[in-house]
Scaffold this motif. Structure first.
Motif, PDB file in Angstrom:
ATOM      1  N   PHE A   1       0.857  -1.252  -0.035  1.00  0.00           N
ATOM      2  CA  PHE A   1      -0.079   0.046   0.028  1.00  0.00           C
ATOM      3  C   PHE A   1       0.831   1.276   0.059  1.00  0.00           C
ATOM      4  N   ALA A   2       1.807   1.339   0.670  1.00  0.00           N
ATOM      5  CA  ALA A   2       2.747   2.230   0.820  1.00  0.00           C
ATOM      6  C   ALA A   2       3.425   2.744  -0.434  1.00  0.00           C
ATOM      7  N   ILE A   3       4.077   1.676  -1.175  1.00  0.00           N
ATOM      8  CA  ILE A   3       4.545   1.907  -2.496  1.00  0.00           C
ATOM      9  C   ILE A   3       3.628   2.168  -3.485  1.00  0.00           C
ATOM     10  N   ALA A   4       2.454   1.733  -3.346  1.00  0.00           N
ATOM     11  CA  ALA A   4       1.292   1.954  -4.246  1.00  0.00           C
ATOM     12  C   ALA A   4       0.700   3.275  -4.354  1.00  0.00           C
ATOM     13  N   ALA A   5       0.710   3.912  -2.880  1.00  0.00           N
ATOM     14  CA  ALA A   5       0.441   5.299  -2.790  1.00  0.00           C
ATOM     15  C   ALA A   5       1.647   6.105  -3.152  1.00  0.00           C
TER      16      ALA A   5
ATOM     17  N   ALA B   1      -4.560  10.832   3.661  1.00  0.00           N
ATOM     18  CA  ALA B   1      -4.892  10.110   4.627  1.00  0.00           C
ATOM     19  C   ALA B   1      -5.650   8.998   4.393  1.00  0.00           C
ATOM     20  N   ALA B   2      -6.003   9.061   3.014  1.00  0.00           N
ATOM     21  CA  ALA B   2      -7.021   7.818   2.505  1.00  0.00           C
ATOM     22  C   ALA B   2      -6.003   6.429   2.415  1.00  0.00           C
ATOM     23  N   TRP B   3      -4.839   6.418   2.004  1.00  0.00           N
ATOM     24  CA  TRP B   3      -4.088   5.390   2.094  1.00  0.00           C
ATOM     25  C   TRP B   3      -3.950   4.763   3.194  1.00  0.00           C
ATOM     26  N   THR B   4      -3.539   5.630   4.391  1.00  0.00           N
ATOM     27  CA  THR B   4      -3.571   5.052   5.616  1.00  0.00           C
ATOM     28  C   THR B   4      -4.802   4.432   6.169  1.00  0.00           C
ATOM     29  N   ARG B   5      -6.015   4.979   5.875  1.00  0.00           N
ATOM     30  CA  ARG B   5      -7.169   4.236   6.452  1.00  0.00           C
ATOM     31  C   ARG B   5      -7.096   2.937   5.827  1.00  0.00           C
TER      32      ARG B   5
ATOM     33  N   SER C   1       1.885   5.691  14.027  1.00  0.00           N
ATOM     34  CA  SER C   1       2.185   6.762  12.733  1.00  0.00           C
ATOM     35  C   SER C   1       1.098   6.654  11.722  1.00  0.00           C
ATOM     36  N   LEU C   2       0.519   5.643  11.270  1.00  0.00           N
ATOM     37  CA  LEU C   2      -0.742   5.604  10.378  1.00  0.00           C
ATOM     38  C   LEU C   2      -1.861   6.225  11.004  1.00  0.00           C
TER      39      LEU C   2
END
Length: 669
Positions: free
Chosen positions: A194-198, A206-210, A266-267
């Motif tokens: 998810f982090a690399i995709a973001a 904030a969306a990708w962290t959710r 942190s998320l």
């Protein structure tokens, strides 16, 4: 005939899985880059196919074990016809090749789950996540096929029987510990994806962290349970009553747990406040990278440990290259994309944001401390600069003070406000909790033993400082409710998850402080009729017996134990086992477990005069170590069932329709 072809079927299934992983690694990423829905659609069926074919390969290897197919090298080296069926199933992952297959199987399972439960996310985001997961899976599947094939045959010289599973691994703890640990290790691959995709999609918001938070919490919960089970196994199986040894392989599992703990906090900050965006991505990269580092340490043959698989260093080189490629490419993407899609969010240094940041920094310092102590001796040895040993004194001298600092800020965090607050307000809320923690921390050691112990007091004060402010916070949150009970019911599951997680840390700290300072031990020669007293208990050996197990012979000592302060007694039966296939002796300890103390008896050596060396230990509060781990894991599970994550599909569809105009939607590498 079909039964004889089971290993070939498993090998063929792995080959198909490699091809599917390659398609999954290329097509969805290319589709997201070129905005071609058909290419992006390849991700889900390839993830499903990978999972099914790797599952088939795993079933084939397990079947070979259960059928005692000693023509398979892996089975011949790690099983035996006398081995009970349940240990045959755990023997599948009790070796290098099988454990990497289990890793890949779980990775495919996580990849399938991420694809299956991300239907409401933007299509390009899902495609990138699937592509990154495919790349990671491809690396491990190639590692299996090129260096660690579990289906390699011993033909035509098939042995009559197998070499047997290492007796240390013939235990219920090793049936459940590795799968739990691997689920945690591998689970962080989803957050990494998810982090690399973001980054690639320009969605560092904030969306990708959710979307990523539930995956990080469940992976962290699995890893917590896995570490707790490993500590429990080390306690009762190794025969000398230890629960943590700062062994390099133990450290390898602790490293991603520390950064994973920083990551889940942190998320939360990034989702709530929009800050720490770049820091959160870095933590996701480093946590998964440390999981890969743990795999390298265990399987490279660079260290000797009761937990490690000593193997051909060429295998370790493959994993080292995989780790280097993963870290290098991830940091390259981060360097190119993060400055373009992140921005600063202001906050006061007296706020929940700042306190969480400080705790994150402390956790990272703890990680670096353990990493240096673990790797420095290996680096010196590899460069022929000499051999040194870094043991518990180094780790305790640095880790314990850092833990105390972390816990100080843990107590402050729940009471602080986001963005900013007044120092007077924080002092007003916390002074009573601090005073009570200090008074009880000083008094309780006196009450427990009649004398004061600095280190026990420090542990109790630290634990109470974590718990008591949360009690005050609960009072504040329910102050205006119709009733306290109604107010408690309105609190979110995520909040209760935080409470349980912090309570778990406190319970573990109490266990560590008490058992480290108040444990008692005696090693003594005992024969039938011998009596010894330890910590208010009388141990009398009444007889020595022998028995035969499924694949071992055992000498058993029968001890009658009497509490001096009561009339109640009970029996304990430690054993010394001799495994027939390997010729290895093993100690089977006798435990009398309790919430507030354990009695622990281990047989040593036969002294050849009708007596045995016996180690008798009294372990107060040792169960609190693992009770705390279970509370932490339960807190992680509660956090992911919070109702706002069940609404994520609807909110994501809405947000996907109106992407931020200030953030680019494509990566240019």
């Amino acid at each position: 005939m079909l039964v004889k072809m089971i290993p070939e079927l498993g090998h063929f299934a792995l080959i198909i899985a490699v091809l599917m992983a390659a398609v999954q690694a290329v097509m969805p990423l290319a589709g997201a880059k070129t905005r071609r829905p058909l290419w992006m659609a390849y991700g889900h069926p390839m993830a499903v196919g990978q999972f099914l074919f790797i599952a088939l390969a795993y079933v084939c290897l397990t079947t070979s074990y259960l059928l005692d197919d000693f023509s398979v090298t892996n089975v011949a080296n790690n099983s035996n016809s006398l081995l009970p069926w349940y240990y045959k199933m755990s023997a599948v992952w009790g070796n290098h090749e099988g454990s990497v297959l289990l890793w890949s199987f779980m990775l495919a399972g996580w990849g399938y789950a991420a694809s299956r439960f991300s239907g409401g996310l933007p299509r390009d985001m899902v495609a990138r996540v699937q592509g990154v997961m495919g790349l990671v899976s491809l690396g491990f599947l190639l590692f299996i096929l090129l260096t660690s094939n579990p289906f390699e045959r011993l033909l035509p010289n098939v042995p009559h029987d197998g070499a047997d599973l290492n007796p240390l691994l013939q235990d219920i703890g090793l049936i459940v510990h590795p799968p739990m640990l691997y689920m945690g290790y591998v689970g962080f691959s989803v957050v990494f994806a998810f982090a690399i995709a973001a980054l690639l999609g320009g969605r560092l918001d904030a969306a990708w962290t959710r979307w990523a938070r539930p995956w990080s919490n469940i992976a962290w919960a699995f890893l917590t349970v896995g570490i707790a089970l490993g500590s429990w196994w080390a306690y009762y199986e190794l025969g000398w009553g230890g629960w943590w040894f700062w062994d390099p392989v133990e450290n390898a599992s602790l490293l991603p747990w520390l950064t994973g703990t920083a990551l889940i906090h942190s998320l939360a900050v990034t989702e709530k406040r929009g800050s720490f965006k770049s820091w959160t991505v870095l933590l996701a990269i480093f946590t998964f990278s440390l999981s890969l580092l743990g795999t390298f340490l265990v399987r490279s043959g660079v260290l000797t440990s009761v937990h490690a698989f000593a193997n051909d260093p060429s295998r370790g080189l493959f994993i080292l290259v995989l780790l280097a490629v993963t870290v290098t490419l991830s940091l390259l993407v981060f360097a190119l994309r993060a400055p373009r899609v992140s921005h600063q969010v202001s906050f006061s240094w007296l706020s929940r944001d700042a306190l969480l940041l400080i705790n994150n920094i402390v956790l990272v310092i703890m990680t670096v401390t353990i990493l240096l102590g673990t790797l420095y001796p290996l680096i010196l040895d590899s460069l022929n600069l000499g051999k040194i040993s870094v043991g518990p004194p180094y780790f305790n001298a640095l880790f314990v003070p850092l833990t105390v600092v972390m816990c100080i800020f843990m107590g402050l965090g729940p009471m602080a406000r986001w963005k900013s607050m007044e120092a007077r307000e924080l002092k007003r809320k916390l002074w009573l909790a601090g005073a009570v923690a200090l008074v009880l921390g000083v008094l309780l050691p006196f009450i427990y033993t009649g004398e004061w112990n600095l280190w026990a007091s420090l542990g109790i004060v630290t634990a109470l400082w974590i718990v008591l402010p949360m009690g005050r916070d609960l009072i504040d949150k329910t102050r205006h409710a119709r009733s306290r009970l109604a107010g408690l019911r309105k609190l979110s599951l995520a909040y209760w998850g935080m409470v349980l997680g912090h309570m778990g840390i406190a319970v573990t700290i109490v266990g560590v402080a008490v058992v480290s300072n108040y444990a008692s031990e005696r090693t003594i020669r005992m024969a039938p009729g011998t009596t010894v007293e330890v910590a208010g208990y009388q141990f009398t050996m009444t007889e020595l017996t022998s028995r035969r197990g499924a694949n071992f012979l055992a000498d058993t000592a029968v001890l009658e134990v009497q509490n001096i302060d009561s009339e109640r007694g009970f029996l304990m039966r430690p054993e010394k086992r001799f495994y027939l296939a390997t010729g290895m002796p093993m100690t089977q300890v006798a435990l009398r477990a309790g919430l507030f103390r354990d009695l622990y008896v281990a047989m040593g050596e036969d002294l050849n005069d009708g007596s045995w060396a016996m180690r008798i230990q009294y372990k107060p509060f040792v169960r609190w170590l693992w009770l705390g781990g279970l509370l932490m894991a339960l807190g992680g599970v509660l956090a992911i069932v919070d109702k706002r994550y069940r609404r994520v599909k609807a909110t994501n569809k809405a947000s996907a329709a109106t992407p931020s105009q200030s953030e680019p939607q494509e990566a240019t590498l």
